[in-house]
Scaffold this motif. Sequence first.
Motif, short mmCIF file in Angstrom:
data_model
loop_
_atom_site.label_atom_id
_atom_site.label_comp_id
_atom_site.label_asym_id
_atom_site.label_seq_id
_atom_site.Cartn_x
_atom_site.Cartn_y
_atom_site.Cartn_z
N TYR A 281 36.88 -18.07 49.32
CA TYR A 281 36.80 -17.93 47.86
C TYR A 281 37.52 -16.64 47.43
CZ TYR A 281 35.08 -17.90 43.09
OH TYR A 281 35.01 -17.90 41.72
N GLY A 282 37.42 -15.61 48.26
CA GLY A 282 38.10 -14.37 47.94
C GLY A 282 39.54 -14.30 48.38
N PHE A 283 40.05 -15.40 48.99
CA PHE A 283 41.45 -15.41 49.44
C PHE A 283 42.35 -15.48 48.21
CE2 PHE A 283 45.32 -17.01 51.35
CZ PHE A 283 45.33 -16.37 52.59
N GLY A 284 43.37 -14.63 48.20
CA GLY A 284 44.23 -14.52 47.02
C GLY A 284 45.02 -15.78 46.72
N ILE A 285 44.95 -16.22 45.46
CA ILE A 285 45.72 -17.37 45.01
C ILE A 285 47.05 -16.88 44.47
CG2 ILE A 285 45.71 -19.38 43.48
CD1 ILE A 285 42.68 -19.23 43.45
N ALA A 286 48.09 -17.69 44.58
CA ALA A 286 49.43 -17.31 44.14
C ALA A 286 49.43 -16.91 42.67
CB ALA A 286 50.40 -18.47 44.39
N ASN A 287 50.19 -15.87 42.39
CA ASN A 287 50.37 -15.37 41.02
C ASN A 287 49.07 -14.83 40.41
OD1 ASN A 287 53.11 -16.18 41.11
ND2 ASN A 287 52.52 -18.26 40.49
N GLY A 288 48.08 -14.50 41.25
CA GLY A 288 46.85 -13.90 40.75
C GLY A 288 46.00 -14.82 39.91
N VAL A 289 46.17 -16.13 40.08
CA VAL A 289 45.38 -17.11 39.31
C VAL A 289 43.94 -17.11 39.80
CG1 VAL A 289 45.17 -19.54 38.69
CG2 VAL A 289 47.43 -18.50 38.92
#
Length: 807
Positions: A281-289
Amino acid sequence: MRSQLTRRVFRLIIHTALYADTCCSCRPMVHHQWRARKSFPSPVVPSRALFGFAREPARKPKPLDYKPGLKEMMLLSQALAKHERPPQRATLVEAFTTVILDHTTNKTPLTEDSDTGLLLATFRYLQETQVANDGLGLSIEEMLHALNFLRNAGPDSLVEAPNLVALARALSEAIDRREEVPESYRVKAINALIAILAARHKPLEARELLEKLWEKEPSEVRQWQWQNLMVGFARVGDQEELVKTIDMMKDWGIPFDSGIHESLILFYTSAKNVDMMKRWYGFGIANGVEPTRNAQKAVLRLCSFTNNIEYGEPIMRSYLDKSSNSTNILDRRATWTMILRWAAAKGKGFEELDRLLNVLVQKSKDQGLDIQPDIRMINGLISMANFKKDAYAAERYLALARKWNLKPDDKTLRLQLECRIDSNDLDGAKATYDELKSKWRGVEKLDVYEPMNKAAFDLMNRLIVALCNQRPVNYSLIMELVGDLDERRGPLSPDTVSALALLHLRRGELHELVDLLNTHVYRFSVEQRAVVCSVFVDYCLDPSVLTAKVWDAYNILRRTFAELDTERRTKIMLAFFDRGRSDMATHVFGHMRHLDMPDMRPTTETYVLCFEGIAKAADSESLVLVHNMLKLDNIVELDTKLYNALMLAYTGCGDPRQSLLFWDDIIHSREGPTYNSILIALRACEEAPFGERRARDIWSRLKRFEIRITRETYAAYVGALAGQSLFDECVELINNAKGEAGYYPDILLLGTFHNALPGAKQEAMEKWAMEAYPNVWGEVKRLSKRRKKSSYGYDGVVYNINRDVRA
């Protein structure tokens, strides 16, 4: 010829009276076949109905309920195993397509062994036997349809399903090899195979195919394929390859977007894996979404169920911030559901939740929306209470629904039924079920694999199992539930079939039991059949069950479950020996002996156990039968252990001369005798005429080869001589025991001496023992004793000393 009917007989027939001829040799045999050697039929008194028309025909069991097309493929597997002629190719092609069509139409999943295993074997046979330019008999469209079906309707994705994977590979390769196939068909086949491999614990292989497809046709690669691939790595727990795949996607310019993130979160939350859910859940999504609402709802639901309140608080605030400005009534109600469940997870009670609802309603009125609570909000609370096994909280939430005049829907009733089954409130569960059934009136058939109906059917199965385990058993209610389930085309689970089978067995309802098994068991997988089979085996091994009922259960077991292994069949055989029914045990052994599969036939150990049981039962007829089977068995080889068992059996059945012939075979064999062989041979010498000659020969061999003499061997030699009335020689051996064998006379030695002597010499032995070894003989006298049985009747007494010898 003069009639055998007299005037008295005619009068009895006219008046419909009873008539019996006890001397008639053609009277029917109503006793069980297994009693033929132990009992004799009693005269049967025939009954006569009015004009002979009132008799009911004999009940016939239901035919085996095979899935369409499955029987032909089973015949193929049997023919290949037995090297017989298989069915025609056209018949097999039709069976293959019929199975796929049937499962597609009825939306039923394939079982890994009985369905996909047979489909795979049939497809491979069609490939091996195809004629040039004739093809497999299956069109490209049929194979592609089968491949897509395997992708969507296979077994549970948590199962590896090697047969399904092998069949998918074979179909994809067959499509790829076919000439003049449109490229779009090849791509569809590869995409289906990638999805199947990712779902069936083969994500590495799926990724390799996806890489090749990306290099060849990048436009054909879709986002859902990457989502399936990521979930595939998550399913097998390979975090390293999961991260590696994300890096690979970045190199190819494919972002780790919120959709892929959501698929991972939904997988881990459905698996109740809190640690991995937190990590990804805390893994970064592309473009900070930010994560999607669905991902947040899934995380908050799992946090409320598992009391991870502290972790979920910031997520809850973010979720509420996104929902605060929504004017959509459905979104606002979903938010209320989350708020209520979160408050309950934090320990809010009934009154506090009631006040919270009032606040939410008033706030919506102030905003001009006028939203009212619905039953789905209460369902969210009850589902959390059921997960925590808190029946009291679930009932309080139902009371809250009644206070707000919220009528329960199907899901409410299912949750209430689940709660009451878990809390063993079966009366309340029956009342809830009646209410749920009232909502089904007018609906003849429910979609079995629609999630809501499947959950209801699963609960009905659980309720039936719980009622079968209840004491006293409410039989009429159970049959009512089974009838309702059958009327709605709902499936019976293996646990339900097991519980009903046990119920029918206890009630002696064999016809109903056979009908139940013929209807359901042949549609189960191997693992599911094993669940039902184990119930029968446990029933047969239960010593509290009557022997006649065990025999009936065993006959149904062996006819229904041909896959019953040798180990469990042997346990049933030994159970009949323990019951004193060596004839039944021999029948069980004979059934094993006549099986077609070599790996399921009796082994050397099975023969040994059977002969040992026959020895204890002294059943000479069974001994001849089993020994003849051994002579005709070209698989089992005679070794010392098997010769020992034969010696035991023939000695126990009163033929020690034949037993000593096996001793000759042992001493001339390459393996040679064991200590048990010596004990058994000396026991045979004890019973055989002029047995002292063979006993002295055995003893001289032991001395000549300097074999260590054990207590048991020394006592057995004394017993062999005592059985031939050599009193003085036995006394000398006992007195010299310390010098000869290094042992002082003990209970075993004196007891064996006494028990082996004829009854006429036992009194003299007791006087001698009392004078020579008073302490040891006093211990022998304290043992229980019984009358000694011989071929001439009862001859003296024997003390209960354990002289049992195993082969």
